[in-house]
Motif scaffolding. Structure first.
Motif, PDB file in Angstrom:
ATOM      1  N   ALA A 229       0.829  -1.210   0.000  1.00  0.00           N
ATOM      2  CA  ALA A 229       0.000   0.000   0.000  1.00  0.00           C
ATOM      3  C   ALA A 229       0.863   1.260   0.000  1.00  0.00           C
ATOM      4  O   ALA A 229       0.589   2.208  -0.742  1.00  0.00           O
ATOM      5  N   ALA A 230       1.911   1.266   0.817  1.00  0.00           N
ATOM      6  CA  ALA A 230       2.796   2.445   0.870  1.00  0.00           C
ATOM      7  C   ALA A 230       3.438   2.694  -0.494  1.00  0.00           C
ATOM      8  O   ALA A 230       3.483   3.833  -0.972  1.00  0.00           O
ATOM      9  N   LEU A 231       3.908   1.645  -1.132  1.00  0.00           N
ATOM     10  CA  LEU A 231       4.551   1.792  -2.438  1.00  0.00           C
ATOM     11  C   LEU A 231       3.549   2.191  -3.517  1.00  0.00           C
ATOM     12  O   LEU A 231       3.828   3.048  -4.357  1.00  0.00           O
ATOM     13  N   ASN A 232       2.357   1.588  -3.490  1.00  0.00           N
ATOM     14  CA  ASN A 232       1.328   1.925  -4.477  1.00  0.00           C
ATOM     15  C   ASN A 232       0.860   3.365  -4.339  1.00  0.00           C
ATOM     16  O   ASN A 232       0.678   4.056  -5.340  1.00  0.00           O
ATOM     17  N   GLU A 233       0.655   3.800  -3.117  1.00  0.00           N
ATOM     18  CA  GLU A 233       0.190   5.169  -2.883  1.00  0.00           C
ATOM     19  C   GLU A 233       1.178   6.188  -3.426  1.00  0.00           C
ATOM     20  O   GLU A 233       0.798   7.236  -3.932  1.00  0.00           O
ATOM     21  N   ALA A 234       2.454   5.877  -3.328  1.00  0.00           N
ATOM     22  CA  ALA A 234       3.478   6.790  -3.820  1.00  0.00           C
ATOM     23  C   ALA A 234       3.660   6.678  -5.334  1.00  0.00           C
ATOM     24  O   ALA A 234       4.254   7.550  -5.954  1.00  0.00           O
ATOM     25  N   GLY A 235       3.155   5.590  -5.934  1.00  0.00           N
ATOM     26  CA  GLY A 235       3.276   5.399  -7.374  1.00  0.00           C
ATOM     27  C   GLY A 235       4.710   5.248  -7.828  1.00  0.00           C
ATOM     28  O   GLY A 235       5.063   5.662  -8.925  1.00  0.00           O
ATOM     29  N   LEU A 236       5.550   4.633  -7.010  1.00  0.00           N
ATOM     30  CA  LEU A 236       6.975   4.599  -7.306  1.00  0.00           C
ATOM     31  C   LEU A 236       7.434   3.384  -8.101  1.00  0.00           C
ATOM     32  O   LEU A 236       8.460   3.432  -8.749  1.00  0.00           O
ATOM     33  N   GLN A 237       6.714   2.274  -8.031  1.00  0.00           N
ATOM     34  CA  GLN A 237       7.173   1.065  -8.682  1.00  0.00           C
ATOM     35  C   GLN A 237       6.350   0.766  -9.929  1.00  0.00           C
ATOM     36  O   GLN A 237       5.153   1.039  -9.978  1.00  0.00           O
ATOM     37  N   LYS A 238       6.983   0.205 -10.930  1.00  0.00           N
ATOM     38  CA  LYS A 238       6.284  -0.229 -12.133  1.00  0.00           C
ATOM     39  C   LYS A 238       5.434  -1.457 -11.843  1.00  0.00           C
ATOM     40  O   LYS A 238       4.386  -1.630 -12.456  1.00  0.00           O
TER      41      LYS A 238
END
Length: 148
Positions: free
Chosen positions: A114-123
């Motif tokens: 969730a943290a990574l998705n919210e930031a939109g950082l990973q492909k």
């Protein structure tokens, strides 16, 4: 590809190293705790992939419950602490393109994801309990996606 592998279990690290032999992975750093992972991310060139374990000690817990809403991400306890650092403080040009979440702690995996998705950082984000064949499939998929 450069990989940062965050896990406190040396056997998992050895299994990962066996899996990446002969792939497009050219460099693997291993961090056993959040503090070391944050240092690797800060002090080294960009990693293409960061692999997250949640529980970095013998305890199985949630950082949110243990530390409250304002969890200290430098406490060396969870992979979530590293995800918070990655999305709040790591320079954009050093953001990894991919994250692999390999924890057996399902609530911890959801929090990291969730943290990574919210930031939109990973492909792409792959979530599965750690096993060598699952990690090998993720590496192969990432390699094909990148055209390597």
């Amino acid at each position: 590809m450069r990989v940062l592998f965050l896990d406190d279990n040396e056997n998992r690290h050895k299994a990962l190293k066996r899996v990446v032999v002969g792939t497009s992975v050219t460099h693997v750093d291993w961090a056993q705790d959040a503090k070391a992972a944050i240092k690797y991310l800060s002090d080294n060139p960009k990693y293409d992939i960061i692999c997250f374990d949640h529980d970095l000690s013998d305890e199985h817990y949630s950082a949110f419950i243990e530390h409250g809403e304002n969890a200290d991400y430098g406490d060396e306890m969870t992979g979530y602490d590293v995800a918070v650092f990655l999305v709040t403080e790591l320079d954009e040009e050093k953001q990894p393109d991919y994250a692999v979440v390999h924890t057996f702690n399902s609530s911890g995996a959801k929090r990291i994801t969730a943290a990574l998705n919210e930031a939109g950082l990973q492909k792409a984000i792959y979530v599965f309990p750690f096993n060598p064949s699952g990690f090998e499939q993720a590496i192969n998929h990432i390699t094909l996606s990148n055209g390597d």
